[in-house]
Scaffold this motif. Structure first.
Motif, PDB file in Angstrom:
ATOM      1  N   GLN A 119       0.803  -1.247  -0.079  1.00  0.00           N
ATOM      2  CA  GLN A 119       0.037  -0.066   0.168  1.00  0.00           C
ATOM      3  C   GLN A 119       1.000   1.296   0.054  1.00  0.00           C
ATOM      4  O   GLN A 119       2.122   1.094   0.142  1.00  0.00           O
ATOM      5  CB  GLN A 119      -0.789  -0.036   1.175  1.00  0.00           C
ATOM      6  CG  GLN A 119      -1.707  -1.185   1.124  1.00  0.00           C
ATOM      7  CD  GLN A 119      -2.843  -1.333   0.120  1.00  0.00           C
ATOM      8  OE1 GLN A 119      -3.334  -0.140  -0.348  1.00  0.00           O
ATOM      9  NE2 GLN A 119      -3.229  -2.645  -0.349  1.00  0.00           N
ATOM     10  N   LEU A 120       0.108   2.616  -0.052  1.00  0.00           N
ATOM     11  CA  LEU A 120       0.799   3.828  -0.373  1.00  0.00           C
ATOM     12  C   LEU A 120       1.903   3.765   0.947  1.00  0.00           C
ATOM     13  O   LEU A 120       2.777   4.662   0.748  1.00  0.00           O
ATOM     14  CB  LEU A 120      -0.129   4.851  -0.730  1.00  0.00           C
ATOM     15  CG  LEU A 120      -0.794   4.841  -1.916  1.00  0.00           C
ATOM     16  CD1 LEU A 120      -1.694   5.792  -2.280  1.00  0.00           C
ATOM     17  CD2 LEU A 120       0.472   4.897  -3.174  1.00  0.00           C
ATOM     18  N   ASP A 121       1.090   3.766   2.317  1.00  0.00           N
ATOM     19  CA  ASP A 121       1.698   3.987   3.375  1.00  0.00           C
ATOM     20  C   ASP A 121       2.797   2.823   3.801  1.00  0.00           C
ATOM     21  O   ASP A 121       3.215   3.030   4.808  1.00  0.00           O
ATOM     22  CB  ASP A 121       0.720   4.241   4.491  1.00  0.00           C
ATOM     23  CG  ASP A 121      -0.177   2.772   4.648  1.00  0.00           C
ATOM     24  OD1 ASP A 121       0.157   1.951   4.069  1.00  0.00           O
ATOM     25  OD2 ASP A 121      -1.051   2.954   5.624  1.00  0.00           O
ATOM     26  N   ALA A 124       7.953   2.854   2.207  1.00  0.00           N
ATOM     27  CA  ALA A 124       9.278   2.689   2.451  1.00  0.00           C
ATOM     28  C   ALA A 124       9.686   1.324   3.045  1.00  0.00           C
ATOM     29  O   ALA A 124      10.860   0.807   2.693  1.00  0.00           O
ATOM     30  CB  ALA A 124       9.380   3.579   3.866  1.00  0.00           C
ATOM     31  N   GLU A 125       8.728   0.782   3.628  1.00  0.00           N
ATOM     32  CA  GLU A 125       8.826  -0.976   3.864  1.00  0.00           C
ATOM     33  C   GLU A 125       9.243  -2.117   2.666  1.00  0.00           C
ATOM     34  O   GLU A 125       9.959  -2.450   2.517  1.00  0.00           O
ATOM     35  CB  GLU A 125       7.721  -1.516   4.725  1.00  0.00           C
ATOM     36  CG  GLU A 125       8.091  -2.878   5.289  1.00  0.00           C
ATOM     37  CD  GLU A 125       6.856  -3.344   6.116  1.00  0.00           C
ATOM     38  OE1 GLU A 125       6.700  -4.559   6.255  1.00  0.00           O
ATOM     39  OE2 GLU A 125       5.975  -2.543   6.278  1.00  0.00           O
ATOM     40  N   ALA A 126       8.415  -1.686   1.592  1.00  0.00           N
ATOM     41  CA  ALA A 126       8.470  -2.211   0.474  1.00  0.00           C
ATOM     42  C   ALA A 126       9.694  -1.958  -0.375  1.00  0.00           C
ATOM     43  O   ALA A 126      10.004  -3.027  -0.743  1.00  0.00           O
ATOM     44  CB  ALA A 126       7.287  -1.688  -0.534  1.00  0.00           C
ATOM     45  N   PRO A 138       4.444   0.433  -3.978  1.00  0.00           N
ATOM     46  CA  PRO A 138       3.025   0.350  -3.831  1.00  0.00           C
ATOM     47  C   PRO A 138       2.383  -0.251  -5.150  1.00  0.00           C
ATOM     48  O   PRO A 138       2.682   0.275  -6.368  1.00  0.00           O
ATOM     49  CB  PRO A 138       2.570   1.431  -3.426  1.00  0.00           C
ATOM     50  CG  PRO A 138       4.104   2.474  -2.689  1.00  0.00           C
ATOM     51  CD  PRO A 138       4.889   1.685  -3.504  1.00  0.00           C
ATOM     52  N   GLY A 139       1.433  -1.270  -4.934  1.00  0.00           N
ATOM     53  CA  GLY A 139       0.788  -1.696  -5.887  1.00  0.00           C
ATOM     54  C   GLY A 139       1.453  -3.350  -6.723  1.00  0.00           C
ATOM     55  O   GLY A 139       0.786  -3.955  -7.153  1.00  0.00           O
ATOM     56  N   ASP A 140       2.530  -3.661  -5.939  1.00  0.00           N
ATOM     57  CA  ASP A 140       3.067  -4.780  -6.287  1.00  0.00           C
ATOM     58  C   ASP A 140       2.711  -5.957  -5.239  1.00  0.00           C
ATOM     59  O   ASP A 140       2.001  -5.420  -4.339  1.00  0.00           O
ATOM     60  CB  ASP A 140       4.469  -4.666  -6.155  1.00  0.00           C
ATOM     61  CG  ASP A 140       5.483  -3.947  -7.281  1.00  0.00           C
ATOM     62  OD1 ASP A 140       4.625  -3.810  -8.115  1.00  0.00           O
ATOM     63  OD2 ASP A 140       6.307  -3.441  -6.927  1.00  0.00           O
ATOM     64  N   ILE A 141       2.749  -7.043  -5.743  1.00  0.00           N
ATOM     65  CA  ILE A 141       2.286  -8.043  -4.669  1.00  0.00           C
ATOM     66  C   ILE A 141       3.189  -8.425  -3.527  1.00  0.00           C
ATOM     67  O   ILE A 141       4.497  -8.206  -3.639  1.00  0.00           O
ATOM     68  CB  ILE A 141       2.338  -9.573  -5.582  1.00  0.00           C
ATOM     69  CG1 ILE A 141       1.306  -9.450  -6.564  1.00  0.00           C
ATOM     70  CG2 ILE A 141       2.002 -10.732  -4.513  1.00  0.00           C
ATOM     71  CD1 ILE A 141       1.222 -10.923  -7.290  1.00  0.00           C
ATOM     72  N   LYS A 142       2.454  -8.401  -2.307  1.00  0.00           N
ATOM     73  CA  LYS A 142       3.338  -8.427  -1.029  1.00  0.00           C
ATOM     74  C   LYS A 142       3.651  -9.869  -0.602  1.00  0.00           C
ATOM     75  O   LYS A 142       2.651 -10.554  -0.586  1.00  0.00           O
ATOM     76  CB  LYS A 142       2.798  -7.935   0.171  1.00  0.00           C
ATOM     77  CG  LYS A 142       3.543  -7.862   1.403  1.00  0.00           C
ATOM     78  CD  LYS A 142       2.843  -7.430   2.670  1.00  0.00           C
ATOM     79  CE  LYS A 142       2.439  -5.935   2.709  1.00  0.00           C
ATOM     80  NZ  LYS A 142       1.517  -5.611   3.787  1.00  0.00           N
ATOM     81  N   VAL A 143       4.809 -10.365  -0.874  1.00  0.00           N
ATOM     82  CA  VAL A 143       4.988 -11.738  -0.548  1.00  0.00           C
ATOM     83  C   VAL A 143       5.862 -11.986   0.762  1.00  0.00           C
ATOM     84  O   VAL A 143       6.800 -11.228   1.059  1.00  0.00           O
ATOM     85  CB  VAL A 143       6.136 -12.578  -1.641  1.00  0.00           C
ATOM     86  CG1 VAL A 143       6.500 -13.645  -1.360  1.00  0.00           C
ATOM     87  CG2 VAL A 143       5.202 -12.264  -2.999  1.00  0.00           C
ATOM     88  N   ARG A 144       5.559 -13.010   1.336  1.00  0.00           N
ATOM     89  CA  ARG A 144       6.410 -13.218   2.803  1.00  0.00           C
ATOM     90  C   ARG A 144       7.727 -13.862   2.500  1.00  0.00           C
ATOM     91  O   ARG A 144       8.035 -14.606   1.713  1.00  0.00           O
ATOM     92  CB  ARG A 144       5.490 -14.271   3.441  1.00  0.00           C
ATOM     93  CG  ARG A 144       6.065 -14.508   4.985  1.00  0.00           C
ATOM     94  CD  ARG A 144       5.096 -15.188   5.913  1.00  0.00           C
ATOM     95  NE  ARG A 144       4.690 -16.483   5.613  1.00  0.00           N
ATOM     96  CZ  ARG A 144       5.115 -17.891   6.235  1.00  0.00           C
ATOM     97  NH1 ARG A 144       6.153 -17.518   7.043  1.00  0.00           N
ATOM     98  NH2 ARG A 144       4.823 -19.066   5.766  1.00  0.00           N
TER      99      ARG A 144
END
Length: 324
Positions: A119-121, A124-126, A138-144
């Motif tokens: 997400q947008l917020d 920084a973590e992404a 933001p907008g990419d798939i978040k993978v564990r």
């Protein structure tokens, strides 16, 4: 164990079982140097155990009205206990659906664990995570990140579920009132993962056809279901879509009104001859209502298991029974 209480107004059985099977024929991947892709061999052993419960009760029994119920419950555990070389077996292709994993059911799914969409917020973590030279956004798939190295690669592939549910339950209720009869059958299946093939039809490039229910991410629509569309891309061509294989695998738990039957038996003629002994008219509805746990399959009947071919449909049957 069979049981009965109150002159068998409540009766039923409890069964526990354990089955051990060895020398199971399964496909084994071979090294490319053999000139073969795979071979079918006796390569696995499994253990299945579970408990089955059935309870029948005559809840109400009067001259004009009766009500009886039958509850069934099945809880099963299945796992591979041995493989020929003592370790998991991964085919050279299609490993998401065909891998053999020790300690897991035979039909298991092995891929990236999708946690949602960045997400947008979370920008920084992404940016801390990479796949190759690509930094997530933001907008990419978040993978564990399984191993915690901030790199998304084959080391982060993991077990994501099985077609074997944690439990299955069914409840049959039968009612009669004078000449009317009503049967209601409810079922529930919890803890299964299904391979929802139609979810894999998401086309981020915007070309081709696909289900309209696919809720993709935009800055104005911060969903966690599907990634941001990008013109000229496919799921396999853009690094930020790493883990797209996991889009298919969703929680298939559901509750369902499986069958509803309403009938009426014509009163017998008290005098004179008749050509019939018994006449009953009835109407039956199948697959009348399905409530899926996952909103991703809200328009699909998960009892089918995720396949697109031959989906279960709602049916209505009207009939006449005549006894001579």
């Amino acid at each position: 164990m069979d049981f009965g209480f109150f002159n068998n107004r409540i009766s039923g059985s409890v069964q526990w079982y354990e089955a051990r099977t060895s020398d199971i024929l399964l496909s084994r991947t071979l090294p490319l140097s053999t000139g073969m892709i795979d071979v079918t061999q006796n390569i696995a052993s499994t253990k299945n155990n579970g408990i089955e419960l059935e309870i029948t009760s005559r809840n109400i029994q009067t001259k004009n009205f009766t009500w009886s119920s039958t509850l069934t419950y099945n809880r099963k555990r299945e796992k591979i206990t041995e493989l020929i070389d003592g370790r998991d077996i991964f085919p050279s292709s299609g490993f998401e659906r065909s891998s053999l994993l020790l300690g897991r059911p035979i039909t298991s799914f092995y891929t990236f664990d999708k946690q949602g969409i960045w997400q947008l917020d979370e920008a920084a973590e992404a940016a801390l995570y990479k796949v190759g030279n690509h930094t997530f956004q933001p907008g990419d798939i978040k993978v564990r990140d399984i191993n915690g190295d901030f790199l998304i690669n084959a080391s982060d592939l993991t077990y994501v579920g099985s077609t074997v549910p944690n439990w299955i339950a069914g409840l049959q209720n039968n009612f009669t009132y004078k000449n009317f009869d009503l049967g209601v059958f409810l079922i529930a299946r919890y803890g299964q993962t299904i391979d929802a093939e139609f979810l894999g039809r998401f086309n981020p490039g915007g070309t081709g056809n696909g289900p309209e229910i696919l809720d993709y991410w935009t800055p104005e629509n911060p969903t966690n279901d599907f990634p941001r569309p990008r013109r000229g891309t496919t799921l396999s061509s853009y690094p930020g879509y790493t883990g797209y294989q996991a889009l298919n695998f969703v929680d298939g738990s559901f509750f369902k009104l499986k069958n509803l039957t309403l009938g009426y038996t014509l009163p017998k003629i008290k005098s004179g001859a008749s050509f019939y002994n018994r006449v009953r008219v009835y109407a039956t509805a199948n697959n009348l209502l399905t409530v899926a746990r996952s909103p991703l399959i809200r328009n699909y009947d998960p009892e089918r298991g995720g396949a697109e071919n031959s989906p279960l449909s709602r049916t209505f049957v009207f009939g006449l029974n005549v006894g001579f």
